[in-house]
Design a protein around this motif. Structure first.
Motif, mmCIF file in Angstrom:
data_model
loop_
_atom_site.group_PDB
_atom_site.id
_atom_site.type_symbol
_atom_site.label_atom_id
_atom_site.label_comp_id
_atom_site.label_asym_id
_atom_site.label_seq_id
_atom_site.Cartn_x
_atom_site.Cartn_y
_atom_site.Cartn_z
ATOM 1 N N ARG A 182 -4.046 -4.056 -0.688
ATOM 2 C CA ARG A 182 -4.233 -2.788 -1.044
ATOM 3 C C ARG A 182 -3.545 -1.816 -1.764
ATOM 4 N NH1 ARG A 182 -7.398 -0.906 4.708
ATOM 5 N NH2 ARG A 182 -9.339 -2.333 4.517
ATOM 6 N N TYR A 183 -2.235 -1.795 -1.473
ATOM 7 C CA TYR A 183 -1.170 -0.852 -1.929
ATOM 8 C C TYR A 183 -1.111 -1.380 -3.530
ATOM 9 C CZ TYR A 183 3.217 0.686 -3.543
ATOM 10 O OH TYR A 183 4.200 1.080 -4.062
ATOM 11 N N CYS A 184 -1.102 -2.861 -3.573
ATOM 12 C CA CYS A 184 -1.002 -3.349 -5.164
ATOM 13 C C CYS A 184 -2.333 -2.951 -5.757
ATOM 14 C CB CYS A 184 -0.579 -5.023 -4.992
ATOM 15 S SG CYS A 184 0.880 -5.107 -4.052
ATOM 16 N N TYR A 185 -3.364 -3.142 -5.391
ATOM 17 C CA TYR A 185 -4.409 -2.973 -6.177
ATOM 18 C C TYR A 185 -4.949 -1.642 -6.553
ATOM 19 C CZ TYR A 185 -6.137 -7.683 -6.044
ATOM 20 O OH TYR A 185 -6.155 -9.035 -6.521
ATOM 21 N N SER A 186 -4.236 -0.457 -5.464
ATOM 22 C CA SER A 186 -4.339 0.746 -5.837
ATOM 23 C C SER A 186 -3.220 1.266 -6.709
ATOM 24 C CB SER A 186 -4.258 1.746 -4.562
ATOM 25 O OG SER A 186 -5.355 1.193 -3.865
#
Length: 538
Positions: A64-68
């Motif tokens: 989630r952190y990477c995709y955000s």
């Protein structure tokens, strides 16, 4: 942003994720190093993790952190898991600026002082779950530090910062019920956090307690917390957990002031430790704690069964070690009152173990001599204890009997004890003679004229009787060894006659003693500087 799910990730066998390897590699140093060496087509790749921190939940947070694009809300409920996963995936320290997840986590931890108490507990529970699977200790240390500081702040808010044991004495002597209730309520308020920390495992209790000691928490409060934790968690723990818990508690108690844990609490731990077979190091630490305040113990505490494989009833070696610890630990500031208490305790213990038919003379003698002579004003108790031991161990040789009796100081025996010893066949014959000499010397010290009056009233001198009595005893023993029956019978008769004469002499001494006392009372009542005569032999 165009997303291409060209990478399959298996996380600890729990769940499989299809992700874009370029996006994850742009934030993760681990993925970046993994894919940078690949040439040509990189489709249909699969990465398998066996030890990802937090499992599927941890990887999902990282994804989630990477995709955000490096944006995620860091809270008390996810900060520990994020920290462990980010360090595992190497997501920091490479110049990404605001996209550096580890830097964001450390910045969030700077505001830990604003967390609520429940938030601290949630984070601590996550630390406890994740700590065995990772070596990243930064976040757990910060959370523990925040927790301890929060507890300390609650004490600063209270006007009573240190009053261990105060309310007990106040209630006992003041009779002010309302004041006592108020103080007891304050004590309960100071322990408000005990139950909230009962979920902690032994390792975290060890860390929390050491932090409290470092921050100068009141030792009595730390001790109460440790004992409460042990009591609450012990029954439901496994045998291995009980052993580790006991060792950790013993080690932590040894870091506190020696007078902090009560003697009763220490012996309770000791009795449990016996069945757990804890390490010798921790057993020595526990014995050191107990021995330092042995004067607070009672006889029941010392009646510890002997180790497995030993015939004697009680563990005499333990008591010897505890007394030696007491003398060593308190050598620089030992008060006579404390020594006297320990001496009384040892004498009571001697009386308890003396009827044990399996107790070896060496152990019994060691108990008799473990304390200095000046700790006992009278040796009457020791004499009766020795008498009981010799009665049970009737088969001891003369040399062993003398070794047992070597701790007896005849000048500290009362007249009654000396008289009993002189006629006690269980004691070695030469001790009876020494006893009689001591008894007669007490009579001589009574008054300068006493011995002369006794001598004029009877033609036989006391020393002559003593010498003849000793010689006769030796001759009888020699005759018996050499089967000289006739001579033996003659000397036995002579010996019995001498004993009767000695008893007659004692009676005469007693009469003269009474007469001298009456003379002194008639002559000295008006004298200003009255001299009191010493106690007389009966």
């Amino acid at each position: 942003m165009e997303v291409c799910c060209d990478l399959e990730v298996d996380v600890n066998g729990e769940e499989t994720f299809m992700v874009d390897k370029k996006i994850l590699a742009s934030f993760s140093g681990r993925f970046n190093k993994l894919f940078s060496g690949l040439n040509g087509s990189t489709s249909n790749l699969k990465v398998i993790f066996h030890d990802f921190p937090g499992g599927a939940e941890g990887f999902e947070l990282i994804a989630r952190y990477c995709y955000s694009l490096g944006k995620i809300k860091i809270t008390a409920s996810n900060i520990v898991l994020l920290s462990c996963a980010a360090r595992f995936m190497e997501m920091g320290g490479d110049g990404h600026g605001n996209l550096n997840l580890i830097d964001q986590i450390e910045k969030s931890l700077e505001e830990i002082s604003y967390w609520t108490w429940p938030e601290l507990l949630v984070a601590l529970k996550q630390c406890q779950v994740l700590l065995p699977t990772t070596d990243y200790l930064f976040v757990p240390e910060k959370v523990l530090s925040g927790l301890v500081e929060r507890i300390a702040l609650s004490f600063v808010a209270s006007p009573y910062t240190s009053f261990s044991g105060y309310f007990n004495s106040t209630c006992q002597f003041s009779g002010d019920t309302e004041r006592c209730d108020s103080l007891m309520n304050i004590c309960r308020q100071r322990r408000w956090w005990f139950e909230d920390l009962m979920f902690l495992n032994v390792d975290f209790v060890d860390k929390v307690s050491k932090m409290m000691i470092t921050q100068n928490f009141e030792h009595d409060l730390i001790c109460k917390f440790l004992l409460h934790y042990r009591k609450s968690r012990f029954c439901s723990a496994s045998q291995v957990e009980k052993c580790k818990m006991t060792e950790v508690v013993i080690n932590l108690l040894s870091l506190l002031d020696r007078s902090t844990p009560s003697c009763k609490s220490l012996f309770n731990i000791f009795h449990v430790a016996l069945s757990l077979k804890i390490s010798r190091i921790y057993r020595k630490k526990l014995e050191s704690l107990i021995g330092s305040q042995l004067d607070q113990a009672t006889l029941d505490y010392l009646l510890v069964p002997s180790p497995c494989g030993k015939d004697y009833i009680y563990d005499v070696s333990l008591v010897l070690r505890l007394v030696k610890v007491f003398l060593f630990e308190n050598r620089s500031w030992l008060f006579m009152s404390r020594l006297n208490k320990v001496a009384g305790l040892v004498d009571s213990y001697l009386a308890e173990v003396s009827p044990d038919s399996h107790l070896k003379p060496s152990k019994f003698v060691a108990l008799l001599k473990v304390l200095p002579d000046f700790t006992r004003q009278s040796h009457d108790g020791l004499y009766h204890t020795m008498d009981m031991y010799l009665q049970v161990h009737a088969g001891l040789c003369e040399e062993e009997k003398l070794r047992v009796c070597s701790a007896l100081k005849y000048e500290k025996l009362s007249a009654d004890a000396l008289k009993h010893l002189a006629q006690n066949s269980r004691f070695p014959s030469r001790l009876a003679v020494i006893s009689f000499i001591n008894q007669q010397s007490k009579l001589k010290c009574l008054h300068p004229r006493t011995h002369r009056i006794v001598s004029s009233s009877n033609s036989l001198d006391a020393k002559v009787y003593i010498a003849e009595k000793a010689d006769a005893a030796k001759i009888i023993q020699y005759a018996k060894r050499n089967n000289i029956t006739t001579t033996t019978e003659k000397f036995e008769a002579q010996f019995r006659g001498m004993q009767r004469k000695v008893m007659e002499l004692e009676k005469i001494c007693s009469i003269m003693q009474t007469e001298m006392g009456n003379m002194s009372q008639r002559r000295l009542p008006w004298v200003g500087n009255t001299r009191y005569l010493p106690g007389l032999c009966s």
